[in-house]
Design a protein around this motif. Sequence first.
Motif, mmCIF file in Angstrom:
data_model
loop_
_atom_site.group_PDB
_atom_site.id
_atom_site.type_symbol
_atom_site.label_atom_id
_atom_site.label_comp_id
_atom_site.label_asym_id
_atom_site.label_seq_id
_atom_site.Cartn_x
_atom_site.Cartn_y
_atom_site.Cartn_z
ATOM 1 N N ARG A 1 3.953 -9.727 -1.226
ATOM 2 C CA ARG A 1 4.584 -8.602 -0.556
ATOM 3 C C ARG A 1 5.363 -7.727 -1.537
ATOM 4 N NH1 ARG A 1 6.107 -8.870 4.988
ATOM 5 N NH2 ARG A 1 8.301 -8.730 4.411
ATOM 6 N N ARG A 2 6.003 -8.329 -2.527
ATOM 7 C CA ARG A 2 6.730 -7.541 -3.524
ATOM 8 C C ARG A 2 5.764 -6.738 -4.387
ATOM 9 N NH1 ARG A 2 9.487 -12.364 -4.334
ATOM 10 N NH2 ARG A 2 8.699 -12.544 -6.461
ATOM 11 N N LEU A 3 4.626 -7.326 -4.719
ATOM 12 C CA LEU A 3 3.606 -6.597 -5.471
ATOM 13 C C LEU A 3 3.127 -5.379 -4.700
ATOM 14 C CD1 LEU A 3 1.483 -9.538 -6.932
ATOM 15 C CD2 LEU A 3 2.662 -7.799 -8.272
ATOM 16 N N LEU A 4 2.844 -5.572 -3.427
ATOM 17 C CA LEU A 4 2.399 -4.457 -2.592
ATOM 18 C C LEU A 4 3.480 -3.384 -2.495
ATOM 19 C CD1 LEU A 4 0.573 -6.247 0.373
ATOM 20 C CD2 LEU A 4 -0.464 -4.765 -1.358
ATOM 21 N N ALA A 5 4.712 -3.806 -2.276
ATOM 22 C CA ALA A 5 5.808 -2.845 -2.143
ATOM 23 C C ALA A 5 5.974 -2.029 -3.419
ATOM 24 C CB ALA A 5 7.110 -3.581 -1.805
ATOM 25 N N ASN A 6 5.862 -2.692 -4.562
ATOM 26 C CA ASN A 6 5.993 -1.990 -5.837
ATOM 27 C C ASN A 6 4.847 -1.010 -6.048
ATOM 28 O OD1 ASN A 6 7.476 -1.737 -8.401
ATOM 29 N ND2 ASN A 6 5.642 -2.611 -9.322
ATOM 30 N N ALA A 7 3.629 -1.426 -5.719
ATOM 31 C CA ALA A 7 2.460 -0.554 -5.898
ATOM 32 C C ALA A 7 2.488 0.623 -4.940
ATOM 33 C CB ALA A 7 1.175 -1.360 -5.708
ATOM 34 N N LEU A 8 3.064 0.435 -3.765
ATOM 35 C CA LEU A 8 3.139 1.514 -2.778
ATOM 36 C C LEU A 8 4.064 2.648 -3.213
ATOM 37 C CD1 LEU A 8 3.242 -0.583 0.518
ATOM 38 C CD2 LEU A 8 1.540 1.173 -0.019
ATOM 39 N N LEU A 9 4.944 2.377 -4.172
ATOM 40 C CA LEU A 9 5.850 3.422 -4.656
ATOM 41 C C LEU A 9 5.102 4.558 -5.335
ATOM 42 C CD1 LEU A 9 8.739 1.210 -6.091
ATOM 43 C CD2 LEU A 9 8.713 2.492 -3.942
ATOM 44 N N ASP A 10 3.910 4.260 -5.835
ATOM 45 C CA ASP A 10 3.061 5.298 -6.422
ATOM 46 C C ASP A 10 2.171 5.839 -5.303
ATOM 47 O OD1 ASP A 10 1.145 6.852 -7.712
ATOM 48 O OD2 ASP A 10 0.984 5.508 -9.432
ATOM 49 N N PHE A 11 2.441 7.061 -4.880
ATOM 50 C CA PHE A 11 1.739 7.618 -3.718
ATOM 51 C C PHE A 11 0.269 7.929 -3.998
ATOM 52 C CE2 PHE A 11 6.182 8.438 -2.742
ATOM 53 C CZ PHE A 11 6.247 8.009 -1.427
ATOM 54 N N SER A 12 -0.141 7.870 -5.257
ATOM 55 C CA SER A 12 -1.545 8.104 -5.569
ATOM 56 C C SER A 12 -2.393 6.853 -5.351
ATOM 57 C CB SER A 12 -1.701 8.583 -7.016
ATOM 58 O OG SER A 12 -1.336 7.565 -7.933
ATOM 59 N N ASN A 13 -1.772 5.700 -5.197
ATOM 60 C CA ASN A 13 -2.504 4.456 -4.960
ATOM 61 C C ASN A 13 -3.003 4.405 -3.517
ATOM 62 O OD1 ASN A 13 -2.086 3.474 -7.562
ATOM 63 N ND2 ASN A 13 -0.172 2.440 -7.013
ATOM 64 N N ALA B 1 -1.484 -2.011 3.910
ATOM 65 C CA ALA B 1 -0.484 -2.526 2.968
ATOM 66 C C ALA B 1 0.926 -2.200 3.459
ATOM 67 C CB ALA B 1 -0.719 -1.937 1.582
ATOM 68 N N ILE B 2 1.122 -1.009 3.971
ATOM 69 C CA ILE B 2 2.430 -0.611 4.507
ATOM 70 C C ILE B 2 2.801 -1.470 5.708
ATOM 71 C CG2 ILE B 2 3.675 1.246 5.684
ATOM 72 C CD1 ILE B 2 2.164 3.231 3.892
ATOM 73 N N LYS B 3 1.833 -1.745 6.580
ATOM 74 C CA LYS B 3 2.102 -2.568 7.759
ATOM 75 C C LYS B 3 2.578 -3.967 7.349
ATOM 76 C CE LYS B 3 0.750 0.378 10.966
ATOM 77 N NZ LYS B 3 1.700 0.946 11.964
ATOM 78 N N ILE B 4 1.937 -4.545 6.328
ATOM 79 C CA ILE B 4 2.289 -5.898 5.898
ATOM 80 C C ILE B 4 3.666 -5.925 5.247
ATOM 81 C CG2 ILE B 4 1.691 -7.695 4.211
ATOM 82 C CD1 ILE B 4 -1.263 -7.028 4.843
#
Length: 220
Positions: free
Chosen positions: A21-33, A105-108
């Motif tokens: 979940r922390r990996l997903l949260a960190n990757a979501l910070l880049d809106f191009s992903n 990813a956002i839902k999780i």
Amino acid sequence: MFLPSFQNVEWGSVSLADAERRLLANALLDFSNERFVLLSKSCIPVYNFQTVYKYLIGSVHNFVELYDDPGRYGRGRYSCRMQPDIMLSDWRKGSQWFELNRTLAIKIVSDTEYYTIFRKYCTPDCYPDEHYIPTYIHMFYGPLNANRTVTYVDWSTWGPHPATFGEAKITKEFTQSIRINKTQCMYNFKNTTICYLFARKFAPDALAPLLNLSSTLMGF
């Protein structure tokens, strides 16, 4: 991807699900992903970047393996203390090597209700990393999921861990056998033989022969 902070993780514990979940949260910070693939240092791609990118970006589904295992390694890990929020009929198991689009990813990452239940009642013998995401997606987002993983693994050893591929195993024919392994699956509601984009589990001494094959197999 790397964890945004250094925290200990233990195999079979909820700390692995925390890390995901922390990996997903960190990757979501880049809106191009737009798509998110969980891989480890023992994973390799079996197709070049262009093929992988086109496959994932063009998919209308997420790729999370989930299934109902009636045995002790599936339903046997369920705790009735999760009721009534998570029933036994909701319980699913699957590989932790997921691929998600941004929406899911956002839902999780945003889920607190059901993840709190897992943290409280899914003890180490329960292996939360094999059950939380599959169960959560099955309960709420099943139509968005292809119900399969895109990471190949060899479980023919019948142990708690999959087979490890070392230097001696790495040949052009072996890599091609992962690509073309007589498996058929669904992609955007049509049959395809391209089911795996990645593979695991490769030992460190496999790196050199894999790099030697990269020009002929990957085109670089």
